[in-house]
Design a protein around this motif. Sequence first.
Motif, PDB file in Angstrom:
ATOM      1  N   SER A   1       0.836  -1.207   0.000  1.00 22.85           N
ATOM      2  CA  SER A   1       0.000   0.000   0.000  1.00 22.85           C
ATOM      3  C   SER A   1       0.871   1.259   0.000  1.00 22.85           C
ATOM      4  CB  SER A   1      -0.933   0.012   1.214  1.00 22.85           C
ATOM      5  OG  SER A   1      -1.898  -1.005   1.093  1.00 22.85           O
ATOM      6  N   ALA A   2       1.959   1.208   0.767  1.00 23.25           N
ATOM      7  CA  ALA A   2       2.894   2.347   0.794  1.00 23.25           C
ATOM      8  C   ALA A   2       3.552   2.539  -0.569  1.00 23.25           C
ATOM      9  CB  ALA A   2       3.958   2.128   1.872  1.00 23.25           C
ATOM     10  N   LEU A   3       3.826   1.429  -1.273  1.00 21.65           N
ATOM     11  CA  LEU A   3       4.426   1.506  -2.609  1.00 21.65           C
ATOM     12  C   LEU A   3       3.453   2.142  -3.613  1.00 21.65           C
ATOM     13  CD1 LEU A   3       6.236  -1.950  -2.777  1.00 21.65           C
ATOM     14  CD2 LEU A   3       7.348   0.287  -2.883  1.00 21.65           C
ATOM     15  N   VAL A   4       2.168   1.792  -3.502  1.00 24.06           N
ATOM     16  CA  VAL A   4       1.155   2.404  -4.380  1.00 24.06           C
ATOM     17  C   VAL A   4       1.180   3.922  -4.189  1.00 24.06           C
ATOM     18  CG1 VAL A   4      -1.324   2.652  -4.825  1.00 24.06           C
ATOM     19  CG2 VAL A   4      -0.357   0.383  -4.454  1.00 24.06           C
ATOM     20  N   THR A   5       1.170   4.343  -2.927  1.00 24.45           N
ATOM     21  CA  THR A   5       1.193   5.778  -2.609  1.00 24.45           C
ATOM     22  C   THR A   5       2.461   6.436  -3.111  1.00 24.45           C
ATOM     23  OG1 THR A   5      -0.121   5.353  -0.621  1.00 24.45           O
ATOM     24  CG2 THR A   5       1.020   7.463  -0.730  1.00 24.45           C
TER      25      THR A   5
ATOM     26  N   SER B   1      -5.535   4.970  -1.934  1.00 21.16           N
ATOM     27  CA  SER B   1      -4.290   5.431  -2.565  1.00 21.16           C
ATOM     28  C   SER B   1      -4.413   5.425  -4.089  1.00 21.16           C
ATOM     29  CB  SER B   1      -3.106   4.550  -2.146  1.00 21.16           C
ATOM     30  OG  SER B   1      -2.868   4.664  -0.769  1.00 21.16           O
ATOM     31  N   MET B   2      -5.053   4.374  -4.622  1.00 17.41           N
ATOM     32  CA  MET B   2      -5.180   4.253  -6.073  1.00 17.41           C
ATOM     33  C   MET B   2      -6.156   5.295  -6.619  1.00 17.41           C
ATOM     34  SD  MET B   2      -3.583   2.282  -8.208  1.00 17.41           S
ATOM     35  CE  MET B   2      -3.329   3.576  -9.404  1.00 17.41           C
ATOM     36  N   ILE B   3      -7.258   5.503  -5.904  1.00 19.95           N
ATOM     37  CA  ILE B   3      -8.235   6.516  -6.336  1.00 19.95           C
ATOM     38  C   ILE B   3      -7.608   7.912  -6.288  1.00 19.95           C
ATOM     39  CG2 ILE B   3     -10.402   7.680  -5.694  1.00 19.95           C
ATOM     40  CD1 ILE B   3     -11.396   4.902  -4.700  1.00 19.95           C
ATOM     41  N   SER B   4      -6.964   8.234  -5.176  1.00 20.35           N
ATOM     42  CA  SER B   4      -6.340   9.556  -5.021  1.00 20.35           C
ATOM     43  C   SER B   4      -5.221   9.758  -6.036  1.00 20.35           C
ATOM     44  CB  SER B   4      -5.784   9.725  -3.599  1.00 20.35           C
ATOM     45  OG  SER B   4      -6.816   9.631  -2.655  1.00 20.35           O
ATOM     46  N   GLY B   5      -4.483   8.673  -6.309  1.00 18.58           N
ATOM     47  CA  GLY B   5      -3.388   8.740  -7.285  1.00 18.58           C
ATOM     48  C   GLY B   5      -3.910   9.100  -8.669  1.00 18.58           C
ATOM     49  N   TYR B   6      -4.930   8.381  -9.110  1.00 16.98           N
ATOM     50  CA  TYR B   6      -5.512   8.684 -10.425  1.00 16.98           C
ATOM     51  C   TYR B   6      -6.096  10.105 -10.453  1.00 16.98           C
ATOM     52  CZ  TYR B   6      -5.153   4.033 -12.595  1.00 16.98           C
ATOM     53  OH  TYR B   6      -4.687   2.876 -13.186  1.00 16.98           O
TER      54      TYR B   6
ATOM     55  N   ALA C   1       2.333   2.511  -9.945  1.00 18.48           N
ATOM     56  CA  ALA C   1       1.403   2.433  -8.810  1.00 18.48           C
ATOM     57  C   ALA C   1       0.300   1.413  -9.108  1.00 18.48           C
ATOM     58  CB  ALA C   1       0.797   3.803  -8.532  1.00 18.48           C
ATOM     59  N   HIS C   2      -0.213   1.467 -10.342  1.00 22.31           N
ATOM     60  CA  HIS C   2      -1.293   0.544 -10.719  1.00 22.31           C
ATOM     61  C   HIS C   2      -0.786  -0.892 -10.810  1.00 22.31           C
ATOM     62  CE1 HIS C   2      -4.354  -1.209 -13.618  1.00 22.31           C
ATOM     63  NE2 HIS C   2      -5.021  -0.938 -12.526  1.00 22.31           N
ATOM     64  N   GLU C   3       0.460  -1.083 -11.267  1.00 17.37           N
ATOM     65  CA  GLU C   3       1.033  -2.436 -11.340  1.00 17.37           C
ATOM     66  C   GLU C   3       1.123  -3.054  -9.946  1.00 17.37           C
ATOM     67  OE1 GLU C   3       1.845  -4.563 -13.808  1.00 17.37           O
ATOM     68  OE2 GLU C   3       0.842  -3.105 -15.088  1.00 17.37           O
ATOM     69  N   VAL C   4       1.595  -2.266  -8.975  1.00 22.17           N
ATOM     70  CA  VAL C   4       1.683  -2.757  -7.590  1.00 22.17           C
ATOM     71  C   VAL C   4       0.279  -3.070  -7.071  1.00 22.17           C
ATOM     72  CG1 VAL C   4       2.360  -2.196  -5.215  1.00 22.17           C
ATOM     73  CG2 VAL C   4       3.828  -1.492  -7.112  1.00 22.17           C
TER      74      VAL C   4
ATOM     75  N   ALA D   1       2.514   6.775  -6.961  1.00 26.24           N
ATOM     76  CA  ALA D   1       1.514   7.767  -7.395  1.00 26.24           C
ATOM     77  C   ALA D   1       2.000   9.179  -7.101  1.00 26.24           C
ATOM     78  CB  ALA D   1       0.185   7.507  -6.702  1.00 26.24           C
ATOM     79  N   LYS D   2       2.549   9.383  -5.903  1.00 28.18           N
ATOM     80  CA  LYS D   2       3.010  10.720  -5.518  1.00 28.18           C
ATOM     81  C   LYS D   2       4.283  11.126  -6.237  1.00 28.18           C
ATOM     82  CE  LYS D   2       0.849  11.235  -1.022  1.00 28.18           C
ATOM     83  NZ  LYS D   2       1.047  11.482   0.416  1.00 28.18           N
ATOM     84  N   ARG D   3       5.007  10.159  -6.756  1.00 25.58           N
ATOM     85  CA  ARG D   3       6.259  10.461  -7.464  1.00 25.58           C
ATOM     86  C   ARG D   3       6.059  10.569  -8.976  1.00 25.58           C
ATOM     87  NH1 ARG D   3       6.803  12.528  -4.116  1.00 25.58           N
ATOM     88  NH2 ARG D   3       7.716  12.097  -2.104  1.00 25.58           N
ATOM     89  N   GLY D   4       4.798  10.524  -9.419  1.00 24.89           N
ATOM     90  CA  GLY D   4       4.524  10.772 -10.834  1.00 24.89           C
ATOM     91  C   GLY D   4       4.461   9.541 -11.708  1.00 24.89           C
ATOM     92  N   ASN D   5       4.655   8.343 -11.113  1.00 26.60           N
ATOM     93  CA  ASN D   5       4.631   7.111 -11.912  1.00 26.60           C
ATOM     94  C   ASN D   5       3.349   6.340 -11.610  1.00 26.60           C
ATOM     95  OD1 ASN D   5       5.155   4.738 -13.278  1.00 26.60           O
ATOM     96  ND2 ASN D   5       7.313   4.698 -12.734  1.00 26.60           N
TER      97      ASN D   5
END
Length: 360
Positions: free
Chosen positions: A27-31, A59-64, A42-45, A34-38
């Motif tokens: 979950s931390a990796l998804v965040t 995290s995934m919703i906020s990232g998108y 994030a979606h692969e993780v 996403a926050k680092r622009g990739n």
Amino acid sequence: MAAVEQGKQFHACAIKMRLNNALCVSSALVTMYAKRGNIESAHEVFKRQKERDLVSWNSMISGYAQHGQANKALEVFEKMQKQNMEMDVVTFVGVISACTHAGLVDKGEKYFNLMINDHHISPTVEHYSCMIDLYSRAGRLEKAIETINGMPFSPGATIWRTLLAAARVHRNIELGKLAAEKLISLQPQHSAAYVLLSNMYAEAGNWQERANVRRLMDRRKVKKEPGYSWIEVKNKTYSFLAGDTSHPMSDNIYSKLSELIIRLRDAGYQPDTNYVFHDVEDEQKEAVLSHHSERLAIAFGLISTNPGIPLQIVKNLRVCVDCHNFIKLVSLIEQRYIVVRDSNRFHHFKDGVCTCGDYW
């Protein structure tokens, strides 16, 4: 921080230690991605997670949402609903924010009402702030004011700043003045209200009122926040200030910028000097634009990396319209994928197009 590579190294360490599938780590990796622009990583993780908790979904919703990919954010939300996941205030901040970044006013209203009526979640300041941002960006300023007046608590600085920025974009000086006064009363030493209001007067050609706002800043010793941009090259982060000449490669950077401007003019680029708020000649305005911090960071990235390597820039302020147009064309003529994270969101530039669709 702009340290993208460092995040990848931590991910590699987690894999070697066989901890990458632990729920809190994944979950931390998804965040992080996403926050680092990739957002793709994030979606692969996210896809590989054998189990997901509320943090994973949020995290995934906020990232998108932050990357302006509203439809994908809403797809994740619909899947979350189908799995009967319990949702919280963060879930709906992400969903409404996704609608905000894409101008989906009707859908934003739908999810706001769904949150209250179906999930029995009382709206927080963040939810109201998202709704006001949603209406403001879409130019529905009366609806934004109506929402502010209907809130069960007093509007804070974030809400007035949102309204002020929208009033400037939609050239509503009276509303801008009201929002600025409210914001200044709440944060008298913060430069945002003064700068936005003075820029508003400049756009209207009212140089006297602009000068009055600037004098007020001087009297109160309020300093304008300078525009900084960061780029990471070969595991080292470099920062640039607008008009910066302190970098050892400064001559090469400005030479590259000059070359880019010549090539861009051949491609039809015309600097939009409406976004330089000084009562000076157009030629001087063009010079000011050409030295914005994100342009220096991009020029440095272009001369310091191999052709085809993606560039990622972080900026502390909102990217201006002219720089946005400039970067779109640079991505086309240099055939580079450029990601810019400004104070509002991520912009992904490729082949002369930005994922924000020029709506930010």
